[in-house]
Design a protein around this motif. Structure first.
Motif, PDB file in Angstrom:
ATOM      1  N   GLU A 140      83.215  67.844   0.220  1.00 50.65           N
ATOM      2  CA  GLU A 140      84.053  68.226  -0.918  1.00 50.65           C
ATOM      3  C   GLU A 140      85.178  69.168  -0.487  1.00 50.65           C
ATOM      4  OE1 GLU A 140      81.300  69.816  -3.753  1.00 50.65           O
ATOM      5  OE2 GLU A 140      80.519  67.825  -4.299  1.00 50.65           O
ATOM      6  N   GLU A 141      84.851  70.154   0.332  1.00 53.89           N
ATOM      7  CA  GLU A 141      85.873  71.092   0.803  1.00 53.89           C
ATOM      8  C   GLU A 141      86.907  70.396   1.673  1.00 53.89           C
ATOM      9  OE1 GLU A 141      86.791  74.453   0.391  1.00 53.89           O
ATOM     10  OE2 GLU A 141      85.530  74.094  -1.352  1.00 53.89           O
ATOM     11  N   PHE A 185      78.921  70.011   0.484  1.00 53.68           N
ATOM     12  CA  PHE A 185      79.925  71.071   0.489  1.00 53.68           C
ATOM     13  C   PHE A 185      81.033  70.763   1.486  1.00 53.68           C
ATOM     14  CE2 PHE A 185      81.609  74.898   2.516  1.00 53.68           C
ATOM     15  CZ  PHE A 185      82.198  75.515   1.428  1.00 53.68           C
ATOM     16  N   VAL A 186      80.662  70.391   2.706  1.00 52.28           N
ATOM     17  CA  VAL A 186      81.663  70.101   3.737  1.00 52.28           C
ATOM     18  C   VAL A 186      82.556  68.944   3.303  1.00 52.28           C
ATOM     19  CG1 VAL A 186      82.010  69.273   6.103  1.00 52.28           C
ATOM     20  CG2 VAL A 186      80.349  71.083   5.649  1.00 52.28           C
ATOM     21  N   LEU A 205      84.648  75.710  10.441  1.00 53.95           N
ATOM     22  CA  LEU A 205      83.637  76.613   9.888  1.00 53.95           C
ATOM     23  C   LEU A 205      82.721  77.162  10.975  1.00 53.95           C
ATOM     24  CD1 LEU A 205      82.708  74.655   6.633  1.00 53.95           C
ATOM     25  CD2 LEU A 205      84.095  76.741   6.818  1.00 53.95           C
ATOM     26  N   LYS A 229      89.253  68.577  -0.553  1.00 53.42           N
ATOM     27  CA  LYS A 229      90.165  69.513  -1.220  1.00 53.42           C
ATOM     28  C   LYS A 229      91.272  69.965  -0.276  1.00 53.42           C
ATOM     29  CE  LYS A 229      86.701  71.685  -4.163  1.00 53.42           C
ATOM     30  NZ  LYS A 229      85.965  72.946  -4.381  1.00 53.42           N
ATOM     31  N   ARG A 230      90.904  70.192   0.980  1.00 52.63           N
ATOM     32  CA  ARG A 230      91.861  70.708   1.966  1.00 52.63           C
ATOM     33  C   ARG A 230      92.660  69.611   2.652  1.00 52.63           C
ATOM     34  NH1 ARG A 230      88.620  75.621   4.999  1.00 52.63           N
ATOM     35  NH2 ARG A 230      87.566  76.422   3.147  1.00 52.63           N
ATOM     36  N   LEU A 245      86.772  70.140   9.420  1.00 53.43           N
ATOM     37  CA  LEU A 245      86.384  71.310   8.631  1.00 53.43           C
ATOM     38  C   LEU A 245      85.110  71.916   9.187  1.00 53.43           C
ATOM     39  CD1 LEU A 245      86.791  73.238   6.274  1.00 53.43           C
ATOM     40  CD2 LEU A 245      85.473  71.657   4.871  1.00 53.43           C
TER      41      LEU A 245
END
Length: 94
Positions: free
Chosen positions: A17-18, A14-15, A33, A21-22, A29
């Motif tokens: 991929e996010e 998740f980290v 978070l 994306k960002r 990230l």
């Protein structure tokens, strides 16, 4: 402060991929978070402390009928036939 944490495979995915994306580094990230989660925890602790203080304050004055006055006022201002706080449900639903 530097702290090392081990993420499970789903969290790591998740980290990554996010972050992609960002357009930021996964480490940045993760820091964002964690900082956000810590800020929410701080606010929750402040709110809990405020409620504890109110509880102590309320217990110091057991004759204070502020809540009952509010309930009565809300019920009196009710336009319909159903009360917000029906007396028969006191201690059950409110």
């Amino acid at each position: 402060m530097d702290i090392t944490i081990t993420l499970g495979p789903d969290d790591e995915r998740f980290v990554r991929e996010e972050a992609e994306k960002r357009g930021v580094a996964p480490e940045r990230l993760a820091e964002t978070l964690v900082s956000g989660a810590l800020e929410r925890e701080r606010k929750a602790a402040q709110i809990a402390a405020m409620f504890r203080a109110w509880e102590v304050e309320d217990s110091a004055n057991p004759d204070d009928d502020t809540f009952e006055t509010i309930v009565k006022g809300l019920n009196e201002e009710r336009a319909g036939y159903r009360l917000h706080f029906p007396p028969e449900l006191k201690g059950k639903t409110w």
